[in-house]
Write a protein that holds these residues in place. Sequence first.
Motif, short mmCIF file in Angstrom:
data_model
loop_
_atom_site.label_atom_id
_atom_site.label_comp_id
_atom_site.label_asym_id
_atom_site.label_seq_id
_atom_site.Cartn_x
_atom_site.Cartn_y
_atom_site.Cartn_z
N TYR A 76 15.58 0.02 -4.27
CA TYR A 76 16.69 0.96 -4.08
C TYR A 76 17.46 0.64 -2.80
O TYR A 76 18.69 0.81 -2.75
N THR A 77 16.76 0.16 -1.77
CA THR A 77 17.46 -0.26 -0.55
C THR A 77 18.34 -1.47 -0.84
O THR A 77 19.48 -1.55 -0.36
N HIS A 136 18.26 7.08 -2.72
CA HIS A 136 16.92 7.13 -2.15
C HIS A 136 16.13 8.36 -2.58
O HIS A 136 14.94 8.48 -2.24
N ALA A 181 9.14 7.43 -6.43
CA ALA A 181 8.20 6.30 -6.39
C ALA A 181 6.95 6.64 -5.59
O ALA A 181 5.85 6.18 -5.91
N PHE A 182 7.08 7.46 -4.53
CA PHE A 182 5.91 7.88 -3.78
C PHE A 182 4.94 8.65 -4.67
O PHE A 182 3.72 8.60 -4.46
N HIS A 210 15.31 8.49 -5.53
CA HIS A 210 14.41 7.74 -6.39
C HIS A 210 13.18 7.26 -5.62
O HIS A 210 12.09 7.12 -6.19
N SER A 211 13.35 6.97 -4.33
CA SER A 211 12.23 6.47 -3.53
C SER A 211 11.12 7.51 -3.44
O SER A 211 9.93 7.17 -3.47
N PHE A 212 11.48 8.78 -3.33
CA PHE A 212 10.47 9.83 -3.28
C PHE A 212 9.75 9.95 -4.62
O PHE A 212 8.55 10.24 -4.67
N GLU A 272 9.35 -0.40 -5.87
CA GLU A 272 10.57 0.33 -6.19
C GLU A 272 11.37 0.66 -4.92
O GLU A 272 12.61 0.68 -4.94
N ILE A 273 10.69 0.96 -3.83
CA ILE A 273 11.37 1.44 -2.62
C ILE A 273 12.33 0.39 -2.06
O ILE A 273 13.50 0.69 -1.82
N VAL A 333 5.15 0.71 -5.12
CA VAL A 333 5.65 0.30 -3.80
C VAL A 333 6.93 -0.51 -3.91
O VAL A 333 7.87 -0.35 -3.13
#
Length: 577
Positions: free
Chosen positions: A402-403, A245, A251-252, A247-249, A398-399, A396
Amino acid sequence: MGSRHFEWIYDHVGHFGRFQRVLYFICAFQNISCGIHYLASVFMGVTPRHVCRPPGNVSLVVVHNHSNWSLEDTGALLSLGQKDYVMVRLQNGEIWELSRCSRNKRENTSSLNYEYTGRKKEFPCVDGYIYDQNTWKSTAVTQWNLVCDRKWLAMLIQPLFMFGVLLGSVTFGYFSDRLGRRVVLWATSSGMFLFGIAAAFAVDYYTFMAARFFLAMVASGYLVVGFVYVMEFIGMKSRTWASVHLHSFFAFGTLLVALTGYLVRTWWLYQMILSTVTVPFILCCWVLPETPFWLLSEGRYEEAQKIVDIMAKWNRTSSCKLSELLSLDLQGPVGNSPTEVQKHSLSHLFYNWNIATRTLTVWLIWFTGSLGFYSFSLNSVNLGGNEYLNLFLLGVVEIPAYTFVCIAMDKVGRRTVLAYSLFCSALTCGVVMVIPHKHHILGVVAAMVGKFAIGAAFGLIYLYTAELYPTIVRSLAVGSGSMVCRLASILAPFSVDLSSVWIFIPQLFVGTLAFLSGVLTLKLPETLGKQLATTWEEAAKLESENESNSSKLLPTTNNSGLEKTEAITPRDSGLGE
């Protein structure tokens, strides 16, 4: 100190307690800035429609059947095709035909018809260009006229940035081992702010490119060292979710690029605003402690003990004595001194035919994941419709990708999820190619599905690579994959630029490679429920076990092979971005 002792420490002070959560979100916030700078050129390097500037003041403008327009009226420029031109009459009576990269002077000044078959003389665009300002007031391209014979300079903006990314990951990974993680985090974050502002105020193209190159180096350095820093503070029970996660940041950061691009249409102001996102981290990064891993490697035992005590206090748990663990570690399990670690070279990834095939397959997956990730993002402006919304949606999606990876890889296996993601990406690339351009909504939806799939593959390949190789070359395998990944990120902008030749070239490249990678992935061994290999014999056994074992996989006691690795170093980080 071995990982078993650190996991024992985490059992006492907390695997992901309040102390680690605070550090995690501080460091993860800075990943947003990295995501911003990696994709800022999506809009900053846009090439608007343009025509040559005439050599004098204009009294009449004619485009097809329209006349009496001002030359600065961008509506005229928007209708131009590759072979169209703008006819203008100057105040001195001369008549010129203005096209994108040349201008022609008519010898017959009495004819004001748009269609002209008489004699005319061609001249270069020595007076500059007039750009359509309907979407952007200015970009780096319009600032330094990076069009026509200078177009190749515009094409270098993103590839040179990615070359800086490659060098930065190697350089700052080395510095973090020598100087410590904390110093490098502060230095790279300060560099992101300073070089980001410097790029906004660059006086010429070469200064701009130099600032962007050093910006890429420090951003990449932060991603690598920040990943290592976070992982060295988190126990194995939470390490998989925490690492994926991050990676999620990133993506932000993509979302902020789209939002800022929509609100700010002047490139230098856009760049300056995006560069300020790193300021909050700079203001608070001085409170970040050094990691006990690095302190112990430098023999600074008292400082390491203080950090462990602080962790325990924040997490409201009991601390532990490192001196006792160090005594055990130094003596070894049977009172012997630690054995010397044998060094390995890249040739060891081609240990035999099976391992060589595995290495080439893994490298291809790394390459495909990176090429697809950046091709989908950079190509968002060519999908039709609102390019800002396109990039926002592609960020968006991408988040949840990853989950999905975190949940699915422990349910159905790493190989299955990876192959499914690659095949899905290949299929959606083919769907995008058959959707008519006028149905841009369907094209954007298909691109979102493709970005979800390639993002899932990209988020999983680091972990899967770590599980496919024995301990003696695990760092080398992940590091080499990361280098291949960055090579793809350098080539991705050129692939997107080829869309001017045929609009679907990026999808053709990514789709073909994704399908081939998916087929080859099915030949890789499954690692779910398997212990990490420590020797070549154990690594080779993975394939024979997958061929012969039809029974259920062994239950896994933790959710990631990454959690079982002995130690995390900058060479292991391999963050794909």
